[in-house]
Design a protein around this motif. Structure first.
Motif, PDB file in Angstrom:
ATOM      1  N   MET A 702     -17.049 -33.186  37.041  1.00  0.00           N
ATOM      2  CA  MET A 702     -17.274 -34.044  35.872  1.00  0.00           C
ATOM      3  C   MET A 702     -18.767 -34.079  35.559  1.00  0.00           C
ATOM      4  SD  MET A 702     -16.812 -37.951  37.219  1.00  0.00           S
ATOM      5  CE  MET A 702     -18.017 -38.740  38.308  1.00  0.00           C
ATOM      6  N   LYS A 703     -19.064 -34.425  34.315  1.00  0.00           N
ATOM      7  CA  LYS A 703     -20.455 -34.497  33.865  1.00  0.00           C
ATOM      8  C   LYS A 703     -20.995 -35.887  34.173  1.00  0.00           C
ATOM      9  CE  LYS A 703     -23.893 -32.634  31.401  1.00  0.00           C
ATOM     10  NZ  LYS A 703     -23.948 -32.603  29.950  1.00  0.00           N
ATOM     11  N   SER A 704     -22.236 -35.918  34.683  1.00  0.00           N
ATOM     12  CA  SER A 704     -22.912 -37.177  34.954  1.00  0.00           C
ATOM     13  C   SER A 704     -24.345 -37.050  34.471  1.00  0.00           C
ATOM     14  CB  SER A 704     -22.870 -37.492  36.456  1.00  0.00           C
ATOM     15  OG  SER A 704     -23.617 -38.664  36.728  1.00  0.00           O
ATOM     16  N   ASP A 706     -27.294 -35.546  33.016  1.00  0.00           N
ATOM     17  CA  ASP A 706     -27.680 -34.152  32.783  1.00  0.00           C
ATOM     18  C   ASP A 706     -27.172 -33.215  33.877  1.00  0.00           C
ATOM     19  OD1 ASP A 706     -29.068 -34.929  30.524  1.00  0.00           O
ATOM     20  OD2 ASP A 706     -30.939 -35.265  31.624  1.00  0.00           O
ATOM     21  N   SER A 707     -26.315 -33.704  34.750  1.00  0.00           N
ATOM     22  CA  SER A 707     -25.857 -32.894  35.877  1.00  0.00           C
ATOM     23  C   SER A 707     -24.337 -32.844  35.928  1.00  0.00           C
ATOM     24  CB  SER A 707     -26.385 -33.464  37.199  1.00  0.00           C
ATOM     25  OG  SER A 707     -27.784 -33.551  37.187  1.00  0.00           O
ATOM     26  N   PHE A 708     -23.835 -31.962  36.800  1.00  0.00           N
ATOM     27  CA  PHE A 708     -22.412 -31.892  37.090  1.00  0.00           C
ATOM     28  C   PHE A 708     -22.207 -32.321  38.539  1.00  0.00           C
ATOM     29  CE2 PHE A 708     -22.956 -29.036  33.547  1.00  0.00           C
ATOM     30  CZ  PHE A 708     -21.880 -29.346  32.728  1.00  0.00           C
ATOM     31  N   VAL A 709     -21.180 -33.147  38.756  1.00  0.00           N
ATOM     32  CA  VAL A 709     -20.928 -33.694  40.089  1.00  0.00           C
ATOM     33  C   VAL A 709     -19.449 -33.563  40.427  1.00  0.00           C
ATOM     34  CG1 VAL A 709     -22.857 -35.324  39.938  1.00  0.00           C
ATOM     35  CG2 VAL A 709     -20.567 -36.028  39.187  1.00  0.00           C
ATOM     36  N   ILE A 716     -22.382 -35.949  45.100  1.00  0.00           N
ATOM     37  CA  ILE A 716     -22.558 -34.519  45.354  1.00  0.00           C
ATOM     38  C   ILE A 716     -22.844 -33.826  44.015  1.00  0.00           C
ATOM     39  CG2 ILE A 716     -21.538 -32.391  46.234  1.00  0.00           C
ATOM     40  CD1 ILE A 716     -22.032 -34.458  48.386  1.00  0.00           C
ATOM     41  N   ARG A 717     -24.132 -33.520  43.790  1.00  0.00           N
ATOM     42  CA  ARG A 717     -24.490 -32.803  42.562  1.00  0.00           C
ATOM     43  C   ARG A 717     -24.241 -31.316  42.773  1.00  0.00           C
ATOM     44  NH1 ARG A 717     -28.651 -30.266  39.965  1.00  0.00           N
ATOM     45  NH2 ARG A 717     -30.161 -30.471  41.678  1.00  0.00           N
TER      46      ARG A 717
END
Length: 967
Positions: A702-704, A706-709, A716-717
């Motif tokens: 899922m998107k969080s 500016d990152s994906f986790v 956990i990025r």
């Protein structure tokens, strides 16, 4: 496994042209989930038993949801599965895109648009390949509609090492595998609706074609531009051939990973260096990417400098009768030369090595022979070398300086030796520090702080520490440019050197020790060893059939096995002779194919002069940036030779070159694991330790911000990265699959919509869904929605009436944008303009035929199958391929809309955007359709309207009805 709700039956739909291709290896079906509930799979297997069904040989399988009473209906946005095969058959049967030959109207302007010659590999196309092909097809279709004679051909660069290696591994003749690969490529290209003139199809492996490749070689030979020489080459024993520098990586062959060594061999060479200045100068007038032109300038590498002579000293410090000549672009720094470096392949090396250093030098030379030129000259690599045990005299200051051998100097550049000035060259500086060689500063930078940086200063400045009255040379205080001229003048007077123009460009190695290539049309006389060219009337010299075309292991090419072909007689002297057994490199056939497309069946000459004068040069040439140097440079060289002998009328072959970007695979999400196997965030992971990476399925991401986790653990990025498509990464997208799922028009449209043609972009399946919906909405607007059985009405709904001003404005703005984007070879925002038009059209009550027909013509270069079908349904009996492309009327491009306030019973409730000339009725209609205003007007009785054009619309409602509405 197939589940109980699925059943199997064999089915091949008549309209289905490009089934999914899967190899079958196990009882588990390798199919991907689909938005639709129908799959078409082809398995190649000798036997398949899944309980109830046995399938042998190659069979296509239709899988559908099980329903014993009613077949599952496939709901498509529009019937592309019927439309696309239908129009592909129509174009082929009617030769719609055939370019007239002898009967061409030369009073019309011409447009020659060409794709770089594809090599037909066994893997077929992936979705990255159609990017450039779609762009050229849009240009070709657009120019036809603009009244041009268009030449848009396709052919195959079919000789080469990959096919030969596959043939050796499988025992299949390369002629058979190449023909099969060509058939596959052709089928895939046709399934995408590209408007090639297939009557002009050519292949480099056909004798009628390579006859003229051999003819060009003879012209080069007659003019002294083809010769034989002993040169160091990249020899791969396993492949049995010489490899180009670009084909060697880390000492092994790029294909197969076989060891490669450097060794001298007698090879055919083409004297491209004779054309170096012209190749450089003529770049300026070309419409090419500046980066490509700069790459060619650097590859040619013209530089002005001097050749300087250094006398070799004996063990007593006396001058020997041996001199090392070096080339330098910085003669102003000669007083700073503290050592010499010769290449490992330097011809005089053996005479420069002392007894004590002999073994060290031999070992180093052997090690260097395993590296390519690119590896040896890589700036980032650590510099290595060995002292020869010998010294030379610096002619400027008389000092004895050591002679080293190092692989960062190439025997093929300059003289194969350099004077090393570590204070003013970064490579020499690194080498000097490593081996404790003196560093003498002789150039003072204008910015004196640079001198204190502790690094080499390669720039120009004021000369210092550079005076020797004994030899009559003093350049102290001069600028670098003045000093360089002074040193050259001194060297020429004293006999220590001379002015010299040098090039990095080397003559073209034009021979391969392999079977699958064009035979070289010469014989060697047995009694004298003289090389004799064949007569032109003996061409083509046909490649003999061989059952065993594997490498001989002796260095002799595989053609040496064709004994009855090799042993021959010189036709002129009738003396016994032996044929040349080397073959031409793969580049040969692709150097001139653009000319053959102009006149593909001419058996008397390479190309008819009248046809060449009309079609040349190529107007737009599209291909990958990987061909920026070698292919384009070799083709330009051959073209200039053909220009000199009167075969062609232009100095350059390609007026405009466009490099399309690459399409990367879908984004992959990766997580790191620590040494204990626990997932850790990318923030704290060792990024360089990629073997700890693990691929994470998209549904767990899922998107969080500016990152994906990870969904289950947002701490956990993940690393999100798109890679170049490759089998090893498993991210190759097959265009056959995309066409079966969404249609060829969707694929074409999406590849253009992803971004500017020249940029690299990332493939996204969700992205193609968007353009597929756009095409579906286009179909529904003009044809209507599907009937209950999934079919569509036969007749297209259209209204024969005059368009409104608003409709004309909307259309012509779209026409202007689409035209601008095609002319500028950008394409993507032209699609956006058509989407905006469609959104506006859905708000209209009526759709005049003239507006809809113009829109269909706009769409046709991008989505030709749908456009042809819509054009036909609009009542036209001929293809739209040559219909005039819509022209934007400047009168409708002005922004003539205004914002009009709307009052309900005297109170402002909102605004609408209207044309300046909008009537009261049109303004009221827009207000009624407005989302905000309609809630005040729906179902209300209007007592009167007050309209002041350009100022206001006031709607007075019946008061009784208004109360009801308020309640």
């Amino acid at each position: 496994m197939l589940h109980s709700h699925l059943h199997l039956h064999l089915h091949l739909p008549s309209s289905y042209s490009t089934p999914f291709l899967f190899p079958y290896h196990s009882p588990t079906f390798p199919f991907a989930t689909s938005r639709r509930n129908s799959y078409s799979l082809r398995f190649r297997s000798t036997s398949f038993n899944h309980g109830r069904t046995i399938i042998r040989n190659e069979t296509e399988l239709q899988l559908q949801n099980h329903n014993p009473t009613k077949p599952q209906q496939v709901n498509r946005a529009y019937p592309f599965h019927e439309i696309e095969p239908k129009w592909q058959r129509y174009w082929e049967q009617n030769r719609t895109f055939r370019t007239p030959d002898d009967d061409i109207d030369t009073s019309k302007p011409k447009y020659y648009v060409l794709d770089m010659f594809p090599y037909p590999s066994g893997a077929g196309l992936h979705v990255g390949h159609p990017l450039g092909y779609t762009a050229t097809d849009i240009l070709a279709r657009y120019k036809r509609m603009k009244g041009y004679n268009v030449l848009h051909p396709m052919g195959w660069d079919a000789f080469g090492l990959p096919a030969e290696q596959y043939a050796i591994q499988t025992g299949t003749h390369p002629k058979l595998t190449t023909a099969r690969n060509i058939d596959r490529f052709r089928s895939q290209l046709k399934s995408l609706g590209f408007s090639y003139d297939w009557d002009r199809e050519i292949s480099t492996i056909e004798p009628d074609y390579y006859k003229w490749t051999q003819w060009i070689f003879l012209q080069l030979y007659k003019r002294g531009l083809a010769y034989q020489a002993e040169v160091p080459v990249n020899w791969c024993p396993a492949l049995g051939t010489v490899l180009a520098n670009e084909e060697v990586v880390d000492g092994v062959s790029e294909r197969g990973g076989h060891p490669v060594i450097r060794k001298p061999m007698r090879q055919w060479m083409l004297m491209i260096t004779a054309y170096a200045d012209r190749l450089l100068e003529d770049l300026d007038g070309l419409d090419w990417p500046e980066s490509v032109k700069e790459m060619q300038r650097n590859w040619i590498g013209r530089s002005e400098g001097a050749e300087m002579e250094f006398c070799v000293l004996d063990s007593d410090g006396k001058e020997r009768d041996v001199k090392i000549i070096v080339y330098t672009t910085r003669p102003d720094t000669i007083f700073g030369a503290t050592y010499l470096v010769v290449a490992p392949e330097y011809p005089l090396l053996s005479s420069l090595v002392s007894t004590a250093q002999s073994k060290h030098v031999e070992d180093y030379v052997e090690l260097a022979s395993r590296k390519s030129d690119l590896e040896r000259t890589e700036l980032q690599k650590e510099k290595t070398g060995v002292f020869t045990g010998c010294y030379a005299k610096n002619p400027a200051n008389g000092e004895a300086i050591p002679i080293w051998v190092a692989d960062y100097v190439l025997g093929s550049y300059g003289t194969g030796a350099i004077m090393a000035v570590p204070a003013h060259d970064s490579r020499d500086y690194e080498f000097a520090l490593k081996y404790d060689i003196p560093v003498n500063w002789v150039v003072m930078p204008n910015d004196k702080s640079i001198n204190e940086s502790g690094k080499a200063f390669p720039g120009e400045g004021v000369i210092i520490n550079s005076s020797n009255s004994f030899v009559g040379l003093d350049i102290n205080g001069l600028s670098s440019k003045e000093a360089a001229l002074e040193v050259i003048e001194w060297a020429e007077k004293s006999g220590n050197g001379k002015r010299k123009v040098n090039y990095k460009l080397r003559d073209w190695l034009f021979a391969r020790q392999r079977y699958w290539g064009e035979p070289i049309p010469v014989v060697i006389l047995d009694d004298s060893g003289e090389t004799v060219p064949l007569n032109e009337n003996e061409l083509p010299l046909i490649l003999p059939e061989l059952d065993d075309f594997s490498p001989t292991g002796t260095g002799e090419p595989p053609l040496s096995k064709a004994v009855s072909w090799v042993k021959t007689t010189d036709s002129l002297s009738e003396r016994p002779a032996t044929r040349e057994t080397n073959t031409m490199p793969q580049w040969a056939g692709s150097c001139w194919y653009y000319l053959r497309f102009m006149d593909p069946t001419n058996s008397k000459e390479l190309v008819d002069k009248t046809k060449e004068r009309y079609w040349g040069p190529v107007d737009v040439y599209v291909g990958g940036a990987e061909h920026a140097v070698l292919h384009l440079l070799y083709a330009r060289f051959w073209h200039k030779v053909l220009y000199d002998i009167g075969v062609v009328s232009t100095k350059e072959p390609f007026q405009c070159v466009i490099n399309q970007g690459i399409i990367l695979g879908e984004v992959q999400y990766m997580a790191y694991r620590d040494q204990d196997g626990n997932l850790i965030s990318a923030d704290v992971a060792d990024i360089s330790n990629e073997h700890n990476l693990e691929k994470i399925p998209e549904e767990k991401v899922m998107k969080s911000r500016d990152s994906f986790v990870l969904k289950e653990n947002p701490d956990i990025r993940l690393v999100a990265r798109a890679y170049k498509m490759s089998k090893s990464r498993g991210n190759v997208v097959n265009p056959d699959d995309v066409i079966a799922e969404y249609g060829a028009d969707s694929l074409r449209l999406y590849e253009m919509f992803m971004g500017p043609l020249r940029d690299s972009k990332t493939w996204s399946t969700s992205g193609i869904e968007g353009v597929y919906r756009f095409l579906g909405r286009t179909w529904r607007l003009i044809v209507g929605s599907p009937l209950s059985d999934g079919t569509f009405k036969e007749r297209t709904i259209s209204v024969d009436e005059e368009p409104t001003i608003d409709q004309l404005h909307t259309l012509h703005k779209c026409v202007a944008k689409v035209t601008e984007e095609i002319e500028g070879t950008r394409f993507n925002t032209g699609i956006s303009a058509m989407m905006e038009f469609l959104n506006a059209a859905y708000k209209w009550d009526k759709h005049p035929r003239s507006i809809i027909e113009a829109f269909v013509l706009l769409l046709s270069p991008y989505a030709p199958h749908m456009a042809e079908e819509l054009w036909s349904r609009l009542g036209h009996t001929k293809s739209l391929a040559y219909e005039p492309f819509p022209e934007a009327n400047p009168a409708y491009l002005k922004d003539s809309t205004i914002v009009l306030p709307v009052q309900i019973n005297g109170k402002t409730r909102g605004t609408i955007q209207v044309e300046e000339t909008c009537s009261e009725e049109e303004a009221f209609g827009l207000a009624c359709r407005d989302e905000k205003l309609s809630k005040y007007l729906d179902g209300q009785s209007v007592r009167k309207r007050i309209y002041v054009p350009g100022k206001i619309l006031n709607v007075v409602l019946d008061r009784k009805n208004t109360k009801v509405a308020v309640q």
